[in-house]
Design an enzyme around this catalytic site. Structure first.
Site, PDB file in Angstrom:
ATOM      1  N   ASP A  12       1.668  51.686  93.945  1.00  0.00           N
ATOM      2  CA  ASP A  12       2.085  52.734  93.007  1.00  0.00           C
ATOM      3  C   ASP A  12       1.007  52.813  91.930  1.00  0.00           C
ATOM      4  O   ASP A  12       0.161  51.923  91.797  1.00  0.00           O
ATOM      5  CB  ASP A  12       3.445  52.373  92.382  1.00  0.00           C
ATOM      6  CG  ASP A  12       3.907  53.410  91.356  1.00  0.00           C
ATOM      7  OD1 ASP A  12       3.730  54.625  91.618  1.00  0.00           O
ATOM      8  OD2 ASP A  12       4.404  53.032  90.294  1.00  0.00           O
ATOM      9  N   SER A  13       1.086  53.856  91.137  1.00  0.00           N
ATOM     10  CA  SER A  13       0.157  53.979  90.013  1.00  0.00           C
ATOM     11  C   SER A  13       0.455  52.928  88.941  1.00  0.00           C
ATOM     12  O   SER A  13      -0.390  52.665  88.093  1.00  0.00           O
ATOM     13  CB  SER A  13       0.279  55.371  89.406  1.00  0.00           C
ATOM     14  OG  SER A  13       1.633  55.639  89.093  1.00  0.00           O
ATOM     15  N   CYS A  75       4.756  55.942  95.365  1.00  0.00           N
ATOM     16  CA  CYS A  75       4.404  56.804  94.239  1.00  0.00           C
ATOM     17  C   CYS A  75       4.567  58.228  94.730  1.00  0.00           C
ATOM     18  O   CYS A  75       3.933  58.617  95.720  1.00  0.00           O
ATOM     19  CB  CYS A  75       2.955  56.544  93.820  1.00  0.00           C
ATOM     20  SG  CYS A  75       2.327  57.684  92.578  1.00  0.00           S
ATOM     21  N   THR A  77       3.668  61.056  93.317  1.00  0.00           N
ATOM     22  CA  THR A  77       2.480  61.877  93.100  1.00  0.00           C
ATOM     23  C   THR A  77       1.452  61.631  94.206  1.00  0.00           C
ATOM     24  O   THR A  77       0.882  62.569  94.766  1.00  0.00           O
ATOM     25  CB  THR A  77       1.855  61.555  91.730  1.00  0.00           C
ATOM     26  OG1 THR A  77       2.876  61.635  90.733  1.00  0.00           O
ATOM     27  CG2 THR A  77       0.746  62.511  91.381  1.00  0.00           C
ATOM     28  N   GLU A 155       7.459  53.191  81.371  1.00  0.00           N
ATOM     29  CA  GLU A 155       6.423  52.145  81.343  1.00  0.00           C
ATOM     30  C   GLU A 155       6.482  51.341  80.042  1.00  0.00           C
ATOM     31  O   GLU A 155       6.041  50.212  79.974  1.00  0.00           O
ATOM     32  CB  GLU A 155       5.028  52.769  81.507  1.00  0.00           C
ATOM     33  CG  GLU A 155       4.746  53.320  82.884  1.00  0.00           C
ATOM     34  CD  GLU A 155       4.239  52.277  83.888  1.00  0.00           C
ATOM     35  OE1 GLU A 155       3.575  51.316  83.476  1.00  0.00           O
ATOM     36  OE2 GLU A 155       4.524  52.442  85.090  1.00  0.00           O
ATOM     37  N   CYS A 189      10.280  60.734  91.167  1.00  0.00           N
ATOM     38  CA  CYS A 189       9.245  59.903  90.548  1.00  0.00           C
ATOM     39  C   CYS A 189       9.782  58.488  90.511  1.00  0.00           C
ATOM     40  O   CYS A 189      10.943  58.263  90.129  1.00  0.00           O
ATOM     41  CB  CYS A 189       8.948  60.399  89.133  1.00  0.00           C
ATOM     42  SG  CYS A 189       7.827  59.325  88.224  1.00  0.00           S
ATOM     43  N   THR A 190       8.931  57.562  90.911  1.00  0.00           N
ATOM     44  CA  THR A 190       9.361  56.167  91.020  1.00  0.00           C
ATOM     45  C   THR A 190       9.834  55.583  89.691  1.00  0.00           C
ATOM     46  O   THR A 190      10.552  54.593  89.675  1.00  0.00           O
ATOM     47  CB  THR A 190       8.188  55.313  91.516  1.00  0.00           C
ATOM     48  OG1 THR A 190       7.021  55.707  90.793  1.00  0.00           O
ATOM     49  CG2 THR A 190       7.982  55.495  92.988  1.00  0.00           C
ATOM     50  N   HIS A 191       9.382  56.180  88.584  1.00  0.00           N
ATOM     51  CA  HIS A 191       9.721  55.607  87.286  1.00  0.00           C
ATOM     52  C   HIS A 191      11.099  56.011  86.775  1.00  0.00           C
ATOM     53  O   HIS A 191      11.600  55.422  85.827  1.00  0.00           O
ATOM     54  CB  HIS A 191       8.670  56.031  86.255  1.00  0.00           C
ATOM     55  CG  HIS A 191       7.354  55.336  86.430  1.00  0.00           C
ATOM     56  ND1 HIS A 191       6.639  55.412  87.598  1.00  0.00           N
ATOM     57  CD2 HIS A 191       6.640  54.555  85.593  1.00  0.00           C
ATOM     58  CE1 HIS A 191       5.529  54.705  87.466  1.00  0.00           C
ATOM     59  NE2 HIS A 191       5.505  54.180  86.251  1.00  0.00           N
TER      60      HIS A 191
HETATM   61  N1  DGL Z   1       4.261  56.759  90.203  1.00  0.00           N
HETATM   62  C1  DGL Z   1       4.238  58.129  89.756  1.00  0.00           C
HETATM   63  C2  DGL Z   1       5.165  58.952  90.635  1.00  0.00           C
HETATM   64  O1  DGL Z   1       6.065  58.445  91.287  1.00  0.00           O
HETATM   65  C3  DGL Z   1       4.660  58.280  88.315  1.00  0.00           C
HETATM   66  C4  DGL Z   1       3.704  57.727  87.326  1.00  0.00           C
HETATM   67  C5  DGL Z   1       2.399  58.451  87.237  1.00  0.00           C
HETATM   68  O2  DGL Z   1       2.330  59.593  86.755  1.00  0.00           O
HETATM   69  O3  DGL Z   1       1.426  57.857  87.691  1.00  0.00           O
HETATM   70  O4  DGL Z   1       4.996  60.141  90.707  1.00  0.00           O
END
Ligand code: DGL
Length: 277
Positions: A12-13, A75, A77, A155, A189-191
């Site tokens: 993931d990011s 992720c 994105t 985050e 979105c994972t967050h």
């Molecule tokens: N991990 C990203 C997602 O699921 C969210 C965080 C980011 O913007 O990098 O889209």
């Protein structure tokens, strides 16, 4: 065929993908995992598709160099723009993203055929959820809303603060106003799953909240089975996870606990530089 003890790679990011890892650990207790959070380059959600594809390729190369048998893009994105290029680049290592499973879960949940999707700017702009949902069912209406500030709040560990509630109100109230609002909200979105209680406070209890983590874990389980790659646990290490981060292992461990739902030892998080891959 004997079990395949190689680990499953997940990236993931940042730390948000740990919500997917959490679901994977619960569903696949005999497997081992390698998790990479590209924390130095977060967010991906505001960056161009080309940049995200390049980052995703570097992240998955690190996982492949660690001997993984499958790559899970935890992720949204990156899943939205990189499943195709990564599948080609990493073959024969299978690649699974979170968009298809999330779309499937949304379609299964809606009763009034109207789905809201919240995601990062990049995911919304690329339209991947709209395409995935339309491919499953052409008669479903979709409204999408980028909620980039949610990423920073998550985050930061601000899961239930006043600022979180205000952001939820700002993003979500307009979507759920009106006589026939969506009955399903896909957390694209994972967050976002860690913000569920602030989100729920705005949308009410009758809207189905869909989190792609569970359905992605199911998709991974099916793919392991289909490809004969599942572990029988006999080689040991079942449930073990190695963590990599591209910045501050201490912060990764501290904030990551919120997403994973259990403690992470900062000393077990390895710092890596993906720019050399
Ligand atoms: N991990 C990203 C997602 O699921 C969210 C965080 C980011 O913007 O990098 O889209």
């Amino acid at each position: 065929m004997p079990g395949d003890p190689r680990p499953i790679g997940v990236f993931d990011s940042g730390m948000g993908g740990l919500t997917v890892l959490r679901a994977l650990l619960a569903r696949l207790p005999l497997e081992r995992f390698v998790y990479l959070g590209d924390t130095a380059r977060l967010p991906y959600g505001t960056k161009s598709a080309e940049t995200v594809q390049a980052y995703a390729l570097q992240a998955s190369r690190l996982l492949v160099s660690e001997g993984v048998k499958m790559v899970v893009i935890a992720c949204n994105t990156a899943s939205a723009v990189a499943v195709g290029p990564l599948t080609e680049a990493l073959a024969p290592v299978p690649v699974i993203g979170v968009i298809e499973p999330g779309a499937r879960a949304g379609v299964a949940a809606t009763r009034n055929n109207f789905i809201a999707v919240i995601a990062t700017e990049g995911t919304v702009k690329g339209g991947a959820y709209a395409r995935a949902i339309a491919a499953l069912r052409g008669d479903i209406r979709i409204v999408q809303q980028p909620c980039q500030v949610f990423v920073a709040l998550a985050e930061e560990g601000w899961t239930d603060t006043r600022a979180t509630h205000e952001a939820a109100d700002h993003y979500l109230r307009p979507l759920f106003r009106g006589p026939s609002p969506p009955d399903t909200l896909v957390l694209g979105c994972t967050h976002f799953p860690v913000l569920a209680s602030a989100i729920r406070a705005i949308i009410g209890s009758s809207v189905a909240l869909v989190d792609s983590a569970e359905t992605t874990a199911l998709a991974v389980a099916e793919a392991l089975e289909g490809e004969g790659l599942g572990s029988d646990g006999n080689a040991g290490g079942a449930g073990a996870t190695r963590f990599f981060a591209t910045d501050s292992p201490e912060r990764f461990a501290r904030v990551g606990e919120i997403f994973l739902g259990r403690p992470i030892d900062a000393l077990s998080v390895e710092l890596v530089d993906l720019r050399v891959l």
